[in-house]
Design a protein around this motif. Structure first.
Motif, PDB file in Angstrom:
ATOM      1  N   PRO A 136      -3.458   5.161  -3.353  1.00  0.00           N
ATOM      2  CA  PRO A 136      -2.648   6.348  -3.093  1.00  0.00           C
ATOM      3  C   PRO A 136      -3.417   7.650  -3.269  1.00  0.00           C
ATOM      4  O   PRO A 136      -3.167   8.621  -2.551  1.00  0.00           O
ATOM      5  CB  PRO A 136      -1.493   6.233  -4.091  1.00  0.00           C
ATOM      6  N   ALA A 137      -4.357   7.669  -4.213  1.00  0.00           N
ATOM      7  CA  ALA A 137      -5.168   8.880  -4.386  1.00  0.00           C
ATOM      8  C   ALA A 137      -6.011   9.148  -3.152  1.00  0.00           C
ATOM      9  O   ALA A 137      -6.166  10.301  -2.721  1.00  0.00           O
ATOM     10  CB  ALA A 137      -6.056   8.737  -5.621  1.00  0.00           C
ATOM     11  N   THR A 138      -6.544   8.090  -2.553  1.00  0.00           N
ATOM     12  CA  THR A 138      -7.317   8.236  -1.322  1.00  0.00           C
ATOM     13  C   THR A 138      -6.439   8.753  -0.191  1.00  0.00           C
ATOM     14  O   THR A 138      -6.840   9.628   0.593  1.00  0.00           O
ATOM     15  CB  THR A 138      -7.946   6.894  -0.930  1.00  0.00           C
ATOM     16  N   ALA A 139      -5.225   8.223  -0.091  1.00  0.00           N
ATOM     17  CA  ALA A 139      -4.296   8.671   0.958  1.00  0.00           C
ATOM     18  C   ALA A 139      -3.927  10.131   0.772  1.00  0.00           C
ATOM     19  O   ALA A 139      -3.852  10.896   1.740  1.00  0.00           O
ATOM     20  CB  ALA A 139      -3.046   7.799   0.942  1.00  0.00           C
ATOM     21  N   VAL A 140      -3.693  10.546  -0.479  1.00  0.00           N
ATOM     22  CA  VAL A 140      -3.356  11.950  -0.753  1.00  0.00           C
ATOM     23  C   VAL A 140      -4.545  12.849  -0.425  1.00  0.00           C
ATOM     24  O   VAL A 140      -4.383  13.936   0.150  1.00  0.00           O
ATOM     25  CB  VAL A 140      -2.930  12.122  -2.221  1.00  0.00           C
ATOM     26  N   ALA A 141      -5.757  12.402  -0.790  1.00  0.00           N
ATOM     27  CA  ALA A 141      -6.956  13.192  -0.506  1.00  0.00           C
ATOM     28  C   ALA A 141      -7.136  13.384   0.997  1.00  0.00           C
ATOM     29  O   ALA A 141      -7.456  14.484   1.465  1.00  0.00           O
ATOM     30  CB  ALA A 141      -8.180  12.515  -1.110  1.00  0.00           C
TER      31      ALA A 141
END
Length: 254
Positions: A136-141
């Motif tokens: 999810p952090a990658t998707a948000v980034a």
């Protein structure tokens, strides 16, 4: 996946483990006419955790701890999806309209599972957090980079719709993964006591009821709009769910 299997999965975990096979057979045998009763039964049991069996000690508290954080995540998505209301803010500059956050955050703090205070336990929790939140952090980034680049401002048609869909899928993915992390921590952490957890649910419900009331009062005297009214109704239902569950949980201490 059959309808009977799907409906059975809506029941609390302990109920599924004890009576899931019987529920599935009954729904399959009765057909579509049993679906409303099955849905109502699942909802009723979620509101009455004192009636749940336990296949291991602390199962009810673990499930309700995760459920409380899931309810909070749903609240966040609801408030983000609705038209922003000046009656329900979240900032130090607007203390009066942000008052609903006080009991909500206090309830979340009461319900938080506490990992053992040891180096090894903290390392396990950190590793679990990295594994669970990396995607999810990658998707948000990626979403933030797209917004900062200015590309999103020039999208139209299907490309714009796809970006909006990606935005909401990302928010939902983040909420789901955060609840997954809470569930992982709850397996080994010190869970809140039944009294503390019931109090936490009551505080969360009070915060949501206050938010619903603030939003509804702000709409009085103005032209009726479906957005604020729907938001108030949804917040009220979430508040009623938390308060009802918290009150019923106290029966286990009687």
């Amino acid at each position: 996946m059959s309808a009977a299997t799907l409906l059975t999965r809506l029941y609390p975990p302990a109920v599924r483990e004890r009576w899931g096979e019987d529920i599935g057979h009954e729904v399959s045998a009765s057909g579509i006419r049993s679906w409303p009763d099955a849905l109502a039964g699942a909802a009723r049991l979620w509101l009455h955790p004192a009636d749940w069996p336990e296949t291991f000690t602390g199962q009810t508290r673990r499930v309700l701890t995760v459920a409380l954080f899931a309810l909070t995540a749903v609240t966040g998505l609801l408030l983000r999806s609705a038209e922003p209301s000046a009656a329900v803010t979240a900032g130090f500059r607007h203390p009066a309209t942000s008052l609903w956050l006080v009991p909500l955050l206090f309830g979340i703090g009461l319900a938080a599972p506490l990992p053992p205070l040891s180096g090894e336990a903290l390392r396990r929790v950190t590793a679990a957090a990295v594994r669970t939140l990396a995607a999810p952090a990658t998707a948000v980034a990626a979403m933030c980079l797209t917004a900062w680049s200015g590309i999103a401002e020039h999208l139209t048609g299907l490309a714009d719709a796809a970006m909006v869909l990606y935005y909401w899928l990302t928010l939902g993915f983040v909420a789901f993964r955060l609840c997954t992390l809470v569930a992982h921590i709850a397996r080994t952490a010190a869970l809140p006591t039944t009294r503390r957890l019931s109090t936490a649910l009551l505080y969360v419900g009070t915060g949501l009821a206050l938010a619903a009331s603030q939003n509804l009062l702000a709409a009085v005297g103005t032209a009726p709009r479906p957005g604020p009214l729907s938001e108030s109704l949804a917040l009220g239902l979430l508040a009623a769910t938390a308060i009802s569950t918290g009150r019923d949980l106290r029966r286990t201490r009687a």
